[in-house]
Structure formats: structure tokens, C-alpha cells
Design a protein around this motif. Structure first.
Motif, PDB file in Angstrom:
ATOM      1  N   ILE A  66      36.761  46.616  43.704  1.00 20.70           N
ATOM      2  CA  ILE A  66      37.510  46.603  42.447  1.00 20.70           C
ATOM      3  C   ILE A  66      37.067  47.785  41.592  1.00 20.70           C
ATOM      4  O   ILE A  66      35.876  47.963  41.342  1.00 20.70           O
ATOM      5  N   ALA A  85      33.355  46.871  34.960  1.00 26.86           N
ATOM      6  CA  ALA A  85      32.408  46.692  36.061  1.00 26.86           C
ATOM      7  C   ALA A  85      30.984  46.609  35.519  1.00 26.86           C
ATOM      8  O   ALA A  85      30.621  47.342  34.602  1.00 26.86           O
ATOM      9  N   MET A 128      32.045  47.039  43.328  1.00 23.33           N
ATOM     10  CA  MET A 128      32.742  47.387  42.091  1.00 23.33           C
ATOM     11  C   MET A 128      32.397  48.819  41.693  1.00 23.33           C
ATOM     12  O   MET A 128      31.275  49.281  41.907  1.00 23.33           O
ATOM     13  N   ILE A 156      31.796  39.645  32.924  1.00 19.15           N
ATOM     14  CA  ILE A 156      32.081  39.087  34.244  1.00 19.15           C
ATOM     15  C   ILE A 156      30.978  38.106  34.620  1.00 19.15           C
ATOM     16  O   ILE A 156      29.841  38.510  34.895  1.00 19.15           O
ATOM     17  N   SER A 166      37.152  48.939  37.961  1.00 19.27           N
ATOM     18  CA  SER A 166      37.345  48.162  36.744  1.00 19.27           C
ATOM     19  C   SER A 166      36.733  48.843  35.531  1.00 19.27           C
ATOM     20  O   SER A 166      35.677  49.472  35.623  1.00 19.27           O
ATOM     21  N   THR A 181      41.131  42.880  36.108  1.00 18.41           N
ATOM     22  CA  THR A 181      39.898  42.561  36.827  1.00 18.41           C
ATOM     23  C   THR A 181      39.781  41.064  37.049  1.00 18.41           C
ATOM     24  O   THR A 181      39.364  40.611  38.124  1.00 18.41           O
ATOM     25  N   THR A 221      40.525  44.554  31.705  1.00 17.98           N
ATOM     26  CA  THR A 221      39.915  43.231  31.603  1.00 17.98           C
ATOM     27  C   THR A 221      40.713  42.164  32.337  1.00 17.98           C
ATOM     28  O   THR A 221      40.183  41.445  33.192  1.00 17.98           O
TER      29      THR A 221
END
Length: 226
Positions: free
Chosen positions: A127, A132, A148, A137, A129, A109, A106
Motif C-alpha cells: 500500500i 503509512a 507500506m 493505523i 499511503s 488506505t 486516509t
């Protein structure tokens, strides 16, 4: 096709050294070079990093000791994110970043979103993550060309699922760097919004007229993030 590809890998090397070094090996095995930037604040890394957290902190105008002394992991990550952005942009301007690959949970990211948003459009950025595609987000945090990948199968240490995901992410950012067509930075850009061609047809005539006058139109619907 771009040669001599340089990928910057961003992550907390104090907790994710194995994963970061695995991605570095994947990138180098595919003929590109990779440099790890350590944005960890709570411990020492066992990984070989090109840009240690002390350098990242210095890019934020502080020290890693001062950041750790904040006593709150979230505040510390926000502080070191400033240095990560500054250092990444410095490296990019020196021609040392052709693509960026970040790894995080978290808070990792959150930092990676700051770094990827600071890079220009057209620089491949990915990324990996644990959150994701999550509602955690906000849409406004996402760079328009950001990729992602959901980091399933592991958070600490490597397993077969984790290796599969991380290796695919490494391949994806290398592939993007090899095939990307650079954007035109010489012509002035004009953003043109509409409700779609079927509703507002003015852009059909406007686009070529702007082109004639030396502008580069960027057409999109009103829900386009840019």
C-alpha cells in the motif's frame, strides 16, 4: 520464478487516475500485467480500468448510485470496500491476482487495509499511503506480510518525487511476486507462542516433534501479530 505475473492495482480512479495509470505503465514496462480496480464513488474516471466502480459495487450487492446516495464519503468508502474485498477474492481464486498494489489517502488506505487483510499470507501486497507508519493505523488492521510506502510528494497529480515513489512501489510488488516462495497449504499449521528461546526452551524440542507428525509449526514470540 513465477511467470505471467498479474498485479491488481486498487485506488480511486476518479481522483487518482494519473497516478494509477503511471503505476500500471511501470508494471507493464517491467514485463508484468496490471489491472486497475476503481473504488472511487464521487465521480467518473478518465483512466482505463479493468474493474470499474460499478462492478465493485455489484460485488457488494448494491449499485454505485446507491453508494453515492449515502451522502457521506466515509460511509460510501466503507460500503464499496465490501465490494472491493469480494471482487479481489473472486479474482484471486481465478488466478488473476498474484500481487496487489493499492494507493490511497486516509480513506483509501482504510479500504486497502480491508482488501490486503482478506488475501492469504504469502500473496505480495503493498500500500502506498499518505498515512503509512502513522498512529492513525491500528496494528490489528495490518496484514502480517503487508508492505507500506509513505506517499510523499503528492496527493493529486504527478511530480518527480511522486513518480519516484510510485515507480519504486511498482517495482517492489513485482519483485516480491517474482521471488516469493509459496507457503505450504497442505500440512495443518500449529501456532506456537513463547517469550523467546532464552526464556522458554520447550519449542526447541516441540518443533521437530510436530514436524514428525506432519504439522507445520509457526513459531513466534507472544507479541507476534498472528
Amino acid at each position: 520464478m513465477r511467470k505471467g505475473i498479474k498485479i491488481l492495482i486498487v485506488g480511486t480512479a476518479d481522483t487518482k487516475a494519473d497516478e494509477l495509470e503511471f503505476m500500471k505503465r511501470c508494471i507493464e514496462a517491467d514485463g508484468a500485467s496490471a489491472a486497475i480496480m476503481d473504488v472511487g464513488v464521487l465521480g467518473h474516471s478518465t483512466a482505463t480500468v479493468a474493474h470499474p466502480n460499478t462492478q465493485v459495487a455489484a460485488a457488494a450487492g448494491t449499485t454505485i448510485e446507491a453508494i453515492a446516495a449515502l451522502g457521506d464519503e466515509n460511509a460510501a468508502m466503507q460500503a464499496i470496500a465490501v465490494g472491493a474485498v469480494n471482487l479481489t477474492l473472486t479474482l484471486y481464486k481465478k488466478g488473476e491476482v498474484h500481487g496487489l498494489l493499492a494507493l490511497g489517502g486516509t480513506m483509501g488506505t482504510d479500504l486497502a487495509l480491508d482488501v490486503t487483510s482478506a488475501l492469504p499470507l504469502g500473496i505480495p501486497k503493498l500500500i502506498v499511503s499518505t498515512i503509512a507508519y502513522s498512529h492513525l493505523i491500528p496494528a490489528e488492521r495490518l496484514a502480517p506480510d503487508l508492505m507500506m510506502v509513505l506517499w510523499a510528494g503528492g496527493l493529486y497529480g504527478l511530480n518527480s518525487v511522486c513518480r519516484s515513489i510510485l515507480s519504486q512501489a511498482a517495482g517492489a510488488v513485482i519483485g516480491a511476486c517474482r521471488t516469493v516462495v509459496g507457503s505450504d497449504t497442505h500440512r495443518p499449521r500449529v501456532a506456537v507462542g513463547s517469550l523467546g528461546k532464552s526464556c522458554l526452551r520447550y519449542m526447541v524440542d516441540l518443533n521437530p516433534e510436530l514436524e514428525k507428525r506432519g504439522f507445520e509449526p509457526h513459531l513466534g514470540s507472544n507479541d507476534c501479530p498472528w
